[in-house]
Design an enzyme around this catalytic site. Structure first.
Site, PDB file in Angstrom:
ATOM      1  N   SER A 149       0.781   4.806   1.261  1.00 22.92           N
ATOM      2  CA  SER A 149       1.435   3.531   1.521  1.00 22.92           C
ATOM      3  C   SER A 149       1.032   3.023   2.908  1.00 22.92           C
ATOM      4  O   SER A 149      -0.130   2.772   3.148  1.00 22.92           O
ATOM      5  CB  SER A 149       2.948   3.671   1.359  1.00 22.92           C
ATOM      6  OG  SER A 149       3.537   2.417   1.067  1.00 22.92           O
ATOM      7  N   LYS A 190       5.734   2.210  -7.663  1.00 26.94           N
ATOM      8  CA  LYS A 190       6.329   2.256  -6.331  1.00 26.94           C
ATOM      9  C   LYS A 190       7.730   2.833  -6.438  1.00 26.94           C
ATOM     10  O   LYS A 190       8.718   2.113  -6.672  1.00 26.94           O
ATOM     11  CB  LYS A 190       6.370   0.856  -5.723  1.00 26.94           C
ATOM     12  CG  LYS A 190       6.571   0.866  -4.213  1.00 26.94           C
ATOM     13  CD  LYS A 190       5.368   1.476  -3.519  1.00 26.94           C
ATOM     14  CE  LYS A 190       5.548   1.586  -2.022  1.00 26.94           C
ATOM     15  NZ  LYS A 190       4.461   2.324  -1.387  1.00 26.94           N
TER      16      LYS A 190
END
Length: 590
Positions: free
Chosen positions: A389, A191
Site C-alpha cells: 500500500s 482492500k
C-alpha cells in the site's frame, strides 16, 4: 523553633547531597555503559560467534537506555546488526563457526527470517560451520536453524512444525457495544484493511488473497528446509500434519528433523570437538554486539552508498502519543531524502522499506521526494517484511526494486474511514447536539452524527481520485499503463515471488543485492555503505525517554502484542489523515 529549623535544614541538605550522589552515579553508569559499548573486541584465534534467537527481531536497533540502565534490555535484536555481524564473522579468519541458541523467537516477518537464513547460508558456503541448539524451537527459529550443519535438541525438547495460519480479528461488534461504528469508502475489492473495523468475518476476496500468500510463504519455508535437511517437501508436509510438535523427541530424530538429542551441559563438548580443542580448554565466544565492535578492514573510499531505513506506519507528521521511531514520518523522510540528494559524496541511495502503509498524503510526498532524488543519483528499493500500500507507493518510482520471495507487497488501493460516534455520545451518554452552519458542508466530518448521502459521495470522489493517482504513480514507475496496473491492483496483496511475475518488482534479492545494484547503476566500484537516518545519541534517547514516550509505548506494545497496532490506530483516529493507503493489520501468521 531553633531545633526545628536546624533539623529541617539538615534534612534538606541531606536530600540535596543524596540527589547529587545519585546524579553522579547515574552519569558514571551511563558513561560506563557507553564506554563498554564502544570498546574494541579482540577476536582470538579459533573463536565462535554466538547468536541467541530469543525475543523479537526488529528492522534496526531500537535499544532503550532506560531498559539498559534497569537491566531490562534483553529480548530485542535487530536484523541490521545480525546481518552485519554475520558478514564480519564470515570475513574474519579467526571465527571458525557460529553457534545458534534458539528459544522463544519472533522474526517480525517471514521475509526478515528468510533474509537472516540466507545470510547464514552464505556464511556456511564460505567453508565455516553452524551448530544450532534449542530446548524448544519455534517454527520460525527452526526454519532459520535448519540451515545449520548440525541441529541439536534437548532430549525432552520440541520442534514446532505445523504449518501457517492467518487469524484476522474483527472489532466491529466490540465497537458497537460502545456506540461507535466506522463509515467507510474505498477502492479495490481486495482492500481489506478496513474489514477489521467494519466486518465480522473475512470477505471472499480477502480470503482468496490471504490463502494465496500464506500458502506461498509456507511453500518457501518447506522448500528451504527440504534442501537443508534432505527431507522431501511431501514428507515435511506429512510431518506437519502428524502433529509432531507434541510428539516424543525421538520422533524428531526418526524424521531427520534434528541430528542429535543432547542436554545443555553437553553443548560445549560438541563445539570443542568441532573446534578441535581439548575438553579442559576454554571456547572463545563472541556475541553479536561484541562481533560488531571487532576491528574491521578499513575502507578508505570517499564515495558512499546510503542505505536509508524507512519502517513502520506512514504518518504525515510527528504526533504525540506515537512511538515515532517506528513510524515513517512523511515530512521527515522527504527532508532526509533531499539532504541525501544534495550530498555529493553519496553516489546512490538504497531505500529499505518495511511498511504496510498509512497516510496517502504522506505516501505521495515521499513518492515525489524519491522522484527528485532519482534525478541526481540512482535509487534502489530493498523491500523487507512488507512494502505494501503506502509502502509500495513510496517505492514504485525507484530505478530498481528488490524483494524477498516472502515479502508482502502490492495492496495498491485507497480507503477513507471516519468514525461515527453518535451512538456513544448521544445514545449512550445522552449528550445532545444542535447545529448552525453557514454552508451545506460546513459540518462535514463531525463524529457526532453519521454522514449523509451527499457527504459519502464527496468522500468517495476523493478516494477515487486518490486511487487514480496511485495507479498513475505505479504506471510511471513500472512502465505500464494505468489499466495494466489496475488489473494487478484493487488492493490485492502479493508475496515477492508472485509480485515479480506481475512486474511490480524487478528481482528477488536481499539488501546486499540492492547495494550492489545501486553501485552498478552509479558506476562505482570502491565505496562505503552508510546507514541513515543516524541513530540518536544516548543523551537524546534518555531525554526522550524522560518525556514519557518510548518506555511507556514499549510496555504497551509488550502488553497488547498483536493487538497493539489496531489499538493505536483507534486511539489516534482523530490525528490521522482520513485517506489511507494501508494494508490490513490482520497479518498475524502463526
Amino acid at each position: 523553633m531553633k531545633d526545628f529549623i536546624k533539623y529541617t535544614l539538615a534534612t534538606v541538605t541531606g536530600l540535596v547531597i543524596v540527589g547529587v550522589v545519585l546524579t553522579v552515579l547515574s552519569i558514571v553508569t551511563i558513561v560506563g555503559i557507553v564506554a563498554s559499548t564502544d570498546a574494541t573486541t579482540i577476536v582470538a584465534d579459533n573463536s565462535v560467534m554466538t547468536i541467541e534467537l530469543k525475543g523479537v527481531m526488529t528492522e534496526r536497533n531500537e535499544e532503550n537506555p532506560l531498559n539498559t540502565l534497569m537491566g531490562n534490555d534483553e529480548g530485542t535484536i535487530s536484523l541490521e546488526d545480525m546481518l552485519k555481524a554475520i558478514d564480519m564473522a564470515k570475513a574474519d579468519k579467526n571465527i571458525k563457526g557460529i553457534y545458534i541458541e534458539a528459544g522463544a523467537f519472533s522474526a517480525g516477518s517471514p521475509a526478515s527470517a528468510q533474509e537472516l537464513r540466507n545470510k547464514l547460508a552464505e556464511f556456511k558456503k564460505a567453508g565455516k560451520w553452524i551448530i544450532s541448539y534449542g530446548d524448544q524451537y519455534t517454527q520460525t527459529a527452526y526454519y532459520i536453524c535448519s540451515v545449520s550443519n548440525k541441529v541439536l535438541l534437548n532430549p525432552i525438547g520440541t520442534v514446532d512444525w505445523r504449518g501457517l495460519a492467518a487469524q484476522p480479528y474483527f472489532l466491529k461488534d466490540l465497537m458497537v457495544k460502545f456506540g461507535v461504528k466506522m463509515q467507510l469508502v474505498k477502492v479495490g475489492k481486495y482492500k481489506s484493511a478496513p474489514e477489521t473495523y467494519t466486518e465480522d468475518k473475512m470477505s471472499e476476496p480477502n480470503r482468496e488473497q490471504v490463502s494465496a500468500y500464506i500458502n506461498g510463504i509456507w511453500n518457501e519455508m518447506v522448500k528451504a528446509v527440504s534442501e537443508s535437511r534432505k527431507i522431501s517437501t511431501t514428507e515435511l508436509n506429512r510431518i506437519a500434519d502428524s502433529g509432531i510438535t507434541f510428539a516424543d523427541s525421538k520422533e524428531y530424530l526418526k524424521t531427520k528433523m534434528v541430528d542429535e538429542l543432547v542436554y545443555t551441559g553437553d553443548i560445549k563438548k560438541r563445539i570443542k570437538k568441532q573446534l578441535g580443542i581439548k575438553e579442559d580448554e576454554t571456547i572463545n565466544q563472541l556475541s553479536v554486539s561484541e562481533m560488531l565492535n571487532a576491528p574491521a578492514e578499513e575502507n578508505t573510499a570517499d564515495e558512499k552508498i546510503a542505505v536509508y531505513y524507512a519502517y513502520g506506519d506512514i504518518v504525515d507528521e510527528v504526533a504525540a502519543g506515537f512511538n515515532n521511531e517506528t513510524c515513517i514520518v512523511g515530512s521527515v523522510v522527504t527532508k532526509d531524502l533531499e539532504e541525501l540528494a544534495n550530498d555529493d559524496d553519496i553516489k546512490a541511495v538504497v531505500l529499505r522499506v518495511n511498511s504496510g502503509g498509512g497516510s496517502a498524503y504522506a505516501s505521495e510526498q515521499m513518492w515525489n521526494a524519491v522522484k527528485e532524488l532519482k534525478k541526481k543519483k540512482p535509487v534502489v528499493v530493498s523491500m523487507g517484511g512488507m512494502a505494501a500500500s503506502g509502502g509500495y507507493y513510496m517505492s514504485c518510482g525507484a530505478n530498481y526494486i528488490f524483494a524477498e520471495p516472502t515479502t508482502i507487497t502490492g495492496s495498491i488501493g485507497i480507503f477513507g474511514m471516519i468514525p461515527d460516534m453518535s451512538g456513544l455520545i448521544t445514545d449512550k451518554l445522552g449528550v445532545k447536539f444542535d447545529e448552525v452552519k453557514t454552508n451545506k458542508f460546513s459540518a462535514f466530518g463531525s463524529p457526532t452524527r453519521p454522514f449523509n448521502a451527499e457527504e459519502i459521495a464527496l468522500l468517495q470522489t476523493n478516494v477515487n481520485r486518490g486511487y487514480d493517482l496511485f495507479l498513475k504513480r505505479v504506471a510511471q514507475g513500472r512502465k505500464m499503463t494505468t489499466a495494466q496496473v489496475d488489473e494487478r491492483a484493487q488492493g490485492r496483496v502479493w508475496i515477492g515471488k508472485d509480485a515479480i511475475k506481475q512486474k511490480l518488482v524487478d528481482a528477488m534479492g536481499s539488501i546486499d543485492d540492492a547495494v550492489k545494484k545501486a553501485a552498478e547503476l552509479a558506476k562505482i566500484k570502491d565505496y562505503n555503505v552508510e546507514s541513515y537516518p543516524a541513530n540518536p545519541s544516548w543523551i537524546d534517547e534518555i531525554l526522550e525517554t524522560a518525556q514519557g514516550g518510548n518506555y511507556l509505548d514499549e510496555q504497551l506494545k509488550a502488553t497488547l502484542g498483536d493487538y497493539y497496532q489496531p489499538f493505536m490506530m483507534m486511539k489516534s483516529l482523530n490525528k490521522q489523515n482520513a485517506i489511507q493507503a494501508r494494508m490490513t493489520y490482520d497479518i498475524i501468521i502463526r
